[in-house]
Scaffold this motif. Structure first.
Motif, PDB file in Angstrom:
ATOM      1  N   GLY A 431     107.902  98.009  53.854  1.00 22.83           N
ATOM      2  CA  GLY A 431     107.006  98.413  52.298  1.00 22.83           C
ATOM      3  C   GLY A 431     105.876  98.017  52.961  1.00 22.83           C
ATOM      4  N   GLY A 432     105.166  96.953  52.385  1.00 28.90           N
ATOM      5  CA  GLY A 432     103.959  96.571  52.810  1.00 28.90           C
ATOM      6  C   GLY A 432     104.035  95.421  54.363  1.00 28.90           C
ATOM      7  N   GLU A 433     105.271  94.654  53.956  1.00 35.72           N
ATOM      8  CA  GLU A 433     105.544  93.522  55.063  1.00 35.72           C
ATOM      9  C   GLU A 433     105.445  93.724  55.621  1.00 35.72           C
ATOM     10  OE1 GLU A 433     109.206  90.420  55.956  1.00 35.72           O
ATOM     11  OE2 GLU A 433     108.717  91.006  53.683  1.00 35.72           O
ATOM     12  N   ARG A 434     106.654  95.156  56.310  1.00 35.82           N
ATOM     13  CA  ARG A 434     106.565  95.991  57.087  1.00 35.82           C
ATOM     14  C   ARG A 434     105.150  96.348  58.161  1.00 35.82           C
ATOM     15  NH1 ARG A 434     111.433  97.579  59.966  1.00 35.82           N
ATOM     16  NH2 ARG A 434     111.455  98.747  61.457  1.00 35.82           N
ATOM     17  N   GLN A 435     104.456  96.646  57.221  1.00 32.90           N
ATOM     18  CA  GLN A 435     103.071  97.290  57.608  1.00 32.90           C
ATOM     19  C   GLN A 435     102.747  96.191  58.389  1.00 32.90           C
ATOM     20  OE1 GLN A 435     100.756  99.609  54.967  1.00 32.90           O
ATOM     21  NE2 GLN A 435     102.535 101.107  54.421  1.00 32.90           N
TER      22      GLN A 435
END
Length: 472
Positions: A431-435
């Protein structure tokens, strides 16, 4: 008007030389195509192996890079000693057969093993193809032939992303199956057309044990980096991997100092331009590999681009490389090599930074990724050809081929660590953590490229003990 016998002989020689160039260039094309074409297919391979983590999948890239880097010099020397044609045929045959094995792999580790076999073939066919080309080409045509041979490799890098995207639309196995018809035709033509050559003086056997130690050192370090998120820095497995890498690296360097035919001759590293070019190429290649895979995975995982669309989107960057390699060659008449390479490193860092600040979760390729990606391609076009040319400028003629191979080895080691760096920073985030993790990769890429810039100034420094003794 009748044709004289002399003209007929010359015409026949030119036709044969052209055929030899075509065969050897085809082999160079195969080896060079592999980098971009497999990167584009990376995510699709992962879908075929449910449960495989990004760390596990990274060995599809790193297994190849590590084996190629460790074996490039010793296998080239073995071929010089026992026969370049036999070495070329064996390397091309192994590369082609291993490509078929890659396509037939039903498990991830079978694919990794086949990729290592592919790398062994590439490490044998790459140096022998250039040696055979120089031997088969008349002296007045060698420069032109080598430029064509090198240009075909650049063409493969530019065509790789699009070819990979097209083939993956069928299935990722076609990324490897495409090598079969080219490899078989080149192999049959090579048997008939290539003249053999070998060194007249039979020197000592190359240090294959040293090559193995180098491979263990790189593999253990890569393992620690790709598994650190899962294991943690305090885990005993991380410590053992890092210790194993340090011990193997130390033993490799110890053997290099005492072996009559080491993988890396310590005396070469006393040549300042050579040493600095290798260090700069290594650091820059870490940044290059991480940037390449990050850009591809961002488009496929965040923007959900197809493999074909990703390949088309990646292509403009590699297309900048041969164009600005030519620009760099012209500038080199007025600008010192160190400044030129440093400029390329800075442009590459700016390109990575533009990618980081420009991309959004919603696809914005034209305004978000493309400007930085093309600027990165400009940087590569200025850096790599300049470092490759500068690395050997102070070496004696008898060390030029070895010197070029060492620089290519440094680049492969750097690319393996670049992939490992990306895995360490992105890991299993979602999710946002990966981005956000991709953003961290681009920051690391920019910093590494900026670190390579001052290192590049060393290639403008003249004089060394080895080259000085050669001039005397």
């Amino acid at each position: 008007m009748a044709t004289t016998p002399a003209l007929e002989v010359r015409s026949a020689q030119e036709v044969r030389a052209g055929a030899v160039l075509a065969v050897l260039s085809a082999a160079s094309f195969l080896a060079s195509l592999d980098l971009f074409i497999v990167n584009v297919a990376f995510e699709h391979m992962g879908r075929s192996f449910p449960g495989a983590s990004l760390a596990d999948l990274s060995w599809v890239l790193n297994g190849y890079a590590i084996a190629y880097a460790a074996l490039l010099i010793p296998l080239g020397r073995l071929a010089d000693r026992f026969g370049r044609k036999a070495g070329f045929l064996l390397g091309l045959g192994l590369f082609t057969a291993a490509s078929a094995a890659c396509a037939a792999s039903t498990g991830l580790w079978g694919l990794v093993f086949s990729r290592v076999a592919q790398a062994v073939g590439a490490a044998l066919l790459t140096p022998t193809s250039l040696g055979l080309l120089l031997n088969a080409t008349p002296p007045d045509r060698r420069t032109r032939a080598v430029r064509i041979w090198a240009a075909v490799g650049s063409l493969a890098a530019a065509a790789g992303p699009v070819a990979g995207g097209l083939l993956v639309e069928l299935s990722w196995e076609w990324v490897f199956l495409v090598n079969l018809p080219v490899g078989v035709v080149a192999l049959l033509a090579a048997v008939r057309l290539l003249p053999d050559s070998r060194d007249s003086a039979r020197g000592p056997l190359p240090d294959l044990l040293g090559a193995g130690l180098l491979g263990v050192a790189m593999g253990a370090l890569s393992l620690a980096l790709v598994k650190v998120e899962e294991w943690g820095w305090a885990d005993a497995r991380t410590g053992v991997s890092l210790l194993g890498s340090a011990v193997a690296g130390g033993l490799f360097w110890w053997r290099s100092g005492g072996h009559p035919a080491p993988v890396i001759e310590p005396a070469l590293l006393r040549v300042r331009t050579f040493a600095w070019a290798n260090l700069s190429a290594f650091v820059f290649s870490v940044a290059f590999a991480a940037n390449l895979l990050a850009s591809i995975l961002w488009m496929q995982e965040v923007w959900h681009y197809s493999a074909l669309r990703t390949g088309l989107a990646i292509a403009p960057g590699p297309l900048m490389v041969p164009l600005f390699a030519s620009v760099g060659q012209r500038l080199s008449r007025r600008v010192e090599a160190g400044w030129l390479a440093a400029l390329g490193c800075v442009l590459f860092a700016v390109g990575a930074t533009l990618s980081m600040v420009g991309v959004e979760a919603v696809p914005n390729y034209l305004t978000g990724l493309l400007p930085g990606w093309m600027l990165s391609g400009v940087g590569v076009g200025l850096v790599i050809p300049t470092l490759l040319a500068s690395a050997t400028v102070e070496l004696p003629p008898t060390r030029t081929a070895t010197g070029s191979a060492v620089v290519n080895m440094s680049r492969q080691v750097g690319m393996a660590l670049g992939v490992s760096l990306l895995v360490a920073l992105v890991g299993a985030s979602v999710g946002g953590e990966r981005q956000a993790a991709f953003g961290h990769v681009w920051i690391a890429v920019a910093l590494l490229s900026l670190c390579a810039a001052p290192l590049s100034f060393g290639v403008s420094t003249a004089s060394s003990a080895l080259s000085g003794s050669h001039r005397r």
